[in-house]
Motif scaffolding. Structure first.
Motif, short mmCIF file in Angstrom:
data_model
loop_
_atom_site.label_atom_id
_atom_site.label_comp_id
_atom_site.label_asym_id
_atom_site.label_seq_id
_atom_site.Cartn_x
_atom_site.Cartn_y
_atom_site.Cartn_z
N MET A 163 0.83 -1.21 0.00
CA MET A 163 0.00 0.00 0.00
C MET A 163 0.86 1.25 0.00
SD MET A 163 -3.00 -0.82 2.78
CE MET A 163 -3.60 0.87 2.77
N ASN A 164 0.28 2.30 -0.52
CA ASN A 164 0.90 3.62 -0.44
C ASN A 164 0.96 4.00 1.04
OD1 ASN A 164 1.35 6.41 -0.35
ND2 ASN A 164 0.21 6.77 -2.24
N PRO A 165 2.13 4.34 1.58
CA PRO A 165 2.24 4.71 2.99
C PRO A 165 1.31 5.88 3.38
CG PRO A 165 4.42 4.39 2.06
CD PRO A 165 3.43 4.33 0.92
N ALA A 166 1.02 6.74 2.42
CA ALA A 166 0.11 7.86 2.70
C ALA A 166 -1.30 7.35 2.98
CB ALA A 166 0.11 8.84 1.53
N THR A 167 -1.71 6.28 2.35
CA THR A 167 -3.03 5.71 2.60
C THR A 167 -3.09 5.11 4.00
OG1 THR A 167 -3.28 5.21 0.25
CG2 THR A 167 -4.81 4.12 1.76
N VAL A 168 -2.03 4.43 4.41
CA VAL A 168 -1.97 3.88 5.76
C VAL A 168 -2.07 5.00 6.79
CG1 VAL A 168 -0.59 2.54 7.41
CG2 VAL A 168 -0.62 1.88 4.99
N GLU A 169 -1.35 6.08 6.56
CA GLU A 169 -1.39 7.23 7.47
C GLU A 169 -2.77 7.89 7.47
OE1 GLU A 169 -0.81 9.66 10.36
OE2 GLU A 169 0.59 8.07 9.85
#
Length: 138
Positions: free
Chosen positions: A47-53
Motif C-alpha cells: 500500500m501507499n504509505p500515505a493511505t496507511v497514514e
C-alpha cells in the motif's frame, strides 16, 4: 459498554482502505464501544504509505496498532483473507477477536451486539445468522 473483551481486526489493502473510510462514520456513531477496545489493522505492505497514514489519522482510535501482512499468497483476495485467518490471532492480546469487514455498515446501536451471552460456553465463532447456507451447495 460491551461485556466482552475484544480486539477489532480489519484487513486493508489500497482499495479496501478507502472502502473502510467510507463506512467509518457508521461505526463511530453506532458502535462507539469499538473505541474502548484495542484495534488491529492488518495492511498490505504494498500500500501507499500515505493511505496507511490517512487510515490512522481518520480512525482517531486511542489503541490501534498496524501490522504489515506477512504472507505471500499469489492473489490479493487470498493474501488478505489468509492474513485475517492466520496472522490476526497473533496481533491480539484479548480473549476475543472481532473480525470486521471493510464494507460493513454499523446500523442502529443494539446492546446485544456485544453481550457476554454471545460467548457463553466458549464457542469458537460467533456470527450473524444466515438465512441460507453459503455457498449454495453447503
Amino acid at each position: 459498554m460491551p461485556d466482552i473483551d475484544f480486539t477489532s481486526c480489519i484487513a486493508i489493502d489500497e482499495k479496501h482502505a478507502i472502502e473502510m473510510l467510507t463506512v467509518l462514520s457508521t461505526w463511530v456513531v453506532n458502535r462507539p464501544e469499538m473505541w474502548l477496545h484495542p484495534m488491529a489493522i492488518l495492511y498490505d505492505p504494498a500500500m501507499n504509505p500515505a493511505t496507511v497514514e490517512l487510515v490512522n489519522s481518520r480512525l482517531h482510535h486511542p489503541d490501534v496498532k498496524f501490522f504489515p501482512v506477512q504472507n505471500q499468497e499469489p492473489d490479493q483476495r487470498t493474501k488478505m483473507l489468509t492474513a485475517l485467518a492466520l496472522e490476526a490471532p497473533f496481533c491480539v492480546e484479548t480473549p476475543w477477536l472481532f473480525k470486521l469487514d471493510t464494507d460493513c455498515l454499523a446500523t442502529v446501536w443494539d446492546r446485544g451486539w456485544c453481550d457476554a451471552n454471545l460467548v457463553k460456553g466458549s464457542p469458537a465463532f460467533v456470527s450473524s445468522p444466515w438465512s441460507y447456507p453459503t455457498p449454495a451447495d453447503a
